[in-house]
Design a protein around this motif. Structure first.
Motif, short mmCIF file in Angstrom:
data_model
loop_
_atom_site.label_atom_id
_atom_site.label_comp_id
_atom_site.label_asym_id
_atom_site.label_seq_id
_atom_site.Cartn_x
_atom_site.Cartn_y
_atom_site.Cartn_z
N ASP A 140 0.68 -1.10 0.04
CA ASP A 140 -0.26 0.04 0.03
C ASP A 140 0.82 1.43 -0.05
OD1 ASP A 140 0.89 0.15 2.48
OD2 ASP A 140 -1.06 -0.15 3.44
N ARG A 141 2.15 0.99 0.25
CA ARG A 141 3.07 2.20 0.18
C ARG A 141 4.38 1.57 0.04
NH1 ARG A 141 1.66 1.41 5.28
NH2 ARG A 141 3.04 1.75 7.05
N CYS A 142 5.48 2.36 -0.56
CA CYS A 142 6.89 1.83 -0.80
C CYS A 142 7.68 3.13 -1.51
CB CYS A 142 6.91 0.74 -1.80
SG CYS A 142 6.60 1.08 -3.38
N GLY A 143 8.96 3.02 -1.05
CA GLY A 143 9.98 4.15 -1.70
C GLY A 143 10.99 3.37 -1.90
N ILE A 144 11.75 3.75 -3.18
CA ILE A 144 12.86 2.94 -3.45
C ILE A 144 13.80 4.19 -4.04
CG2 ILE A 144 13.91 1.55 -5.30
CD1 ILE A 144 11.15 -0.08 -5.56
N GLY A 145 14.92 4.29 -3.10
CA GLY A 145 15.98 5.22 -3.52
C GLY A 145 17.30 4.87 -3.69
N LEU A 146 18.00 5.70 -4.73
CA LEU A 146 19.15 5.25 -5.01
C LEU A 146 20.29 6.36 -4.76
CD1 LEU A 146 17.92 4.14 -8.44
CD2 LEU A 146 18.56 2.52 -6.92
N PHE A 147 21.53 5.87 -4.46
CA PHE A 147 22.56 6.81 -4.23
C PHE A 147 23.80 6.40 -4.62
CE2 PHE A 147 22.04 4.52 -0.26
CZ PHE A 147 23.34 4.29 0.01
N GLY A 148 24.76 7.41 -5.05
CA GLY A 148 25.89 7.21 -5.64
C GLY A 148 25.82 6.56 -7.04
N LEU A 149 24.59 6.55 -7.84
CA LEU A 149 24.26 6.40 -9.16
C LEU A 149 23.67 7.69 -10.01
CD1 LEU A 149 22.37 3.15 -8.36
CD2 LEU A 149 24.51 3.36 -9.41
N GLY A 150 24.19 8.80 -9.71
CA GLY A 150 23.80 10.02 -10.50
C GLY A 150 24.40 11.25 -9.74
N PRO A 151 24.22 12.27 -10.34
CA PRO A 151 24.45 13.83 -9.47
C PRO A 151 23.76 13.98 -8.47
CG PRO A 151 23.20 14.04 -11.68
CD PRO A 151 23.43 12.79 -11.61
N THR A 152 22.60 13.17 -8.31
CA THR A 152 21.76 13.39 -6.85
C THR A 152 21.13 12.30 -6.52
OG1 THR A 152 19.73 13.60 -8.17
CG2 THR A 152 21.02 15.66 -7.82
N PRO A 153 20.95 12.06 -5.36
CA PRO A 153 20.03 10.77 -4.74
C PRO A 153 18.74 10.90 -5.89
CG PRO A 153 19.99 12.57 -3.19
CD PRO A 153 20.99 13.00 -4.07
N SER A 154 18.15 9.59 -6.14
CA SER A 154 17.05 9.55 -6.59
C SER A 154 16.07 8.58 -6.24
CB SER A 154 17.35 9.16 -8.20
OG SER A 154 17.81 7.94 -8.13
N ARG A 155 14.66 8.43 -6.72
CA ARG A 155 13.82 7.65 -6.42
C ARG A 155 13.12 7.06 -7.45
NH1 ARG A 155 9.08 9.35 -1.93
NH2 ARG A 155 8.41 7.53 -2.37
N ALA A 156 12.84 5.92 -7.59
CA ALA A 156 12.24 5.12 -8.56
C ALA A 156 10.71 5.32 -8.59
CB ALA A 156 12.58 3.53 -8.59
N THR A 157 10.17 6.49 -8.75
CA THR A 157 8.78 6.94 -8.52
C THR A 157 8.03 6.15 -9.48
OG1 THR A 157 9.12 8.73 -10.08
CG2 THR A 157 9.21 9.21 -7.63
N ALA A 158 8.41 5.82 -10.76
CA ALA A 158 7.47 5.15 -11.75
C ALA A 158 7.17 3.53 -11.23
CB ALA A 158 7.99 5.17 -13.30
#
Length: 291
Positions: A211-229
């Motif tokens: 019912d909810r989730c967050g997936i974050g990435l770091f070290g893989l781009g100029p900023t931290p990011s989220r796999a929102t799609a």
């Protein structure tokens, strides 16, 4: 090398600090724990004419439990965050990320606000803040405003902060319901910045559907990011039908700004990142399922 000469300021209130920033403009740099800035000063990668030290500002320190959130003052050290029983209970992902930051000496001096404001793409706290939908409080001579962590990081070492703004605190939502959290990272040596890292938060309903989730990435781009799609696609699915390896691949496949350097090519970092996401997803799901 040694730092270039600068004028030192040590205000004792938030307002005094931001008034200095407004007065001095681009010639000033803030310093709290100094774990990122001091090496840059020593190498003369940063050459400010004025250094504004905010360590004496008591308003910036502390941890407060609120109705449905936890407020952490920007000047609170990593060690204090990691040892807080309240953080461990209400924001366990933040507590689990803390031991991965540098070494003990760095955690003793470094501050959560400094990490957020420095906005290093390979740092743990910015990614955690994004995944947990944290709110970042900032103050300037014009007053206080609150920024979403998802919109806060704009590029390598750059944020939405104005030149005369100071991060004063970060508000993290407290855990609720059936949920699980995990952080995984890969570094060449313990204490090094991660070549690739992942942060996962998963919530389940009574029928074990996401019912909810967050997936974050770091070290893989100029900023931290989220796999929102990907997060949107996972909502409503039965957790038993979601394969961790598929989540890892889907989270990293769209990335197009992965760095390539002497530590690893972009393709290598993406493959490692996919493994980190899969591992974090598996651990978070296990915790949520047993909650």
């Amino acid at each position: 090398m040694k730092p270039a000469p600068f004028e030192y300021h040590s205000p004792i209130s938030t307002m005094a600090a931001v008034e200095l920033l407004a007065e001095l403009g681009d010639d000033a740099k803030l310093i709290a724990g100094g774990q990122s800035l001091v090496p840059m000063l020593a190498l003369r990668l940063a050459v400010p004419e004025h250094l504004v030290d905010v360590r004496r500002i008591d308003q910036l320190c502390g941890i407060e439990s609120r109705a449905d959130s936890v407020w952490i003052g920007a000047g609170t050290t990593h060690t204090t965050v990691g040892r807080s029983a309240e953080v461990n209970r209400a924001v366990p992902l933040l507590a689990r990320a803390t031991p991965l930051i540098g070494h003990a000496q760095i955690r003793n001096r470094g501050t959560i606000g400094g990490s957020i404001a420095h906005a290093d793409a390979a740092a743990e706290y910015p990614a955690v803040a994004m995944v947990l939908d944290a709110r970042i409080e900032a103050e300037s001579p014009r007053g206080r405003r609150t920024l979403s962590a998802s919109d806060f990081f704009t590029g390598m070492w750059s944020t939405e902060l104005a030149a005369d703004e100071l991060v004063t605190g970060i508000v993290f939502p407290a855990r609720r319901g059936r949920c699980g959290f995990a952080i995984e990272e890969f570094a060449c040596r313990s204490g090094d910045f991660a070549l690739a890292g992942a942060v996962v938060a998963v919530g389940l309903d009574a029928d074990s559907r996401i019912d909810r989730c967050g997936i974050g990435l770091f070290g893989l781009g100029p900023t931290p990011s989220r796999a929102t799609a990907l997060e949107g696609e996972l909502i409503g699915r039965d957790i038993a039908e979601v394969a961790p390896d598929e989540v890892g691949h889907a989270a990293t496949e769209p990335l197009d700004a992965v760095p390539s350097d002497l530590h690893g090519t972009a393709d290598y970092r993406k493959r490692v990142g996919a493994v980190m996401v899969a591992r974090a997803w598996r651990r978070a799901v296990e915790e949520a399922s047993n909650d």
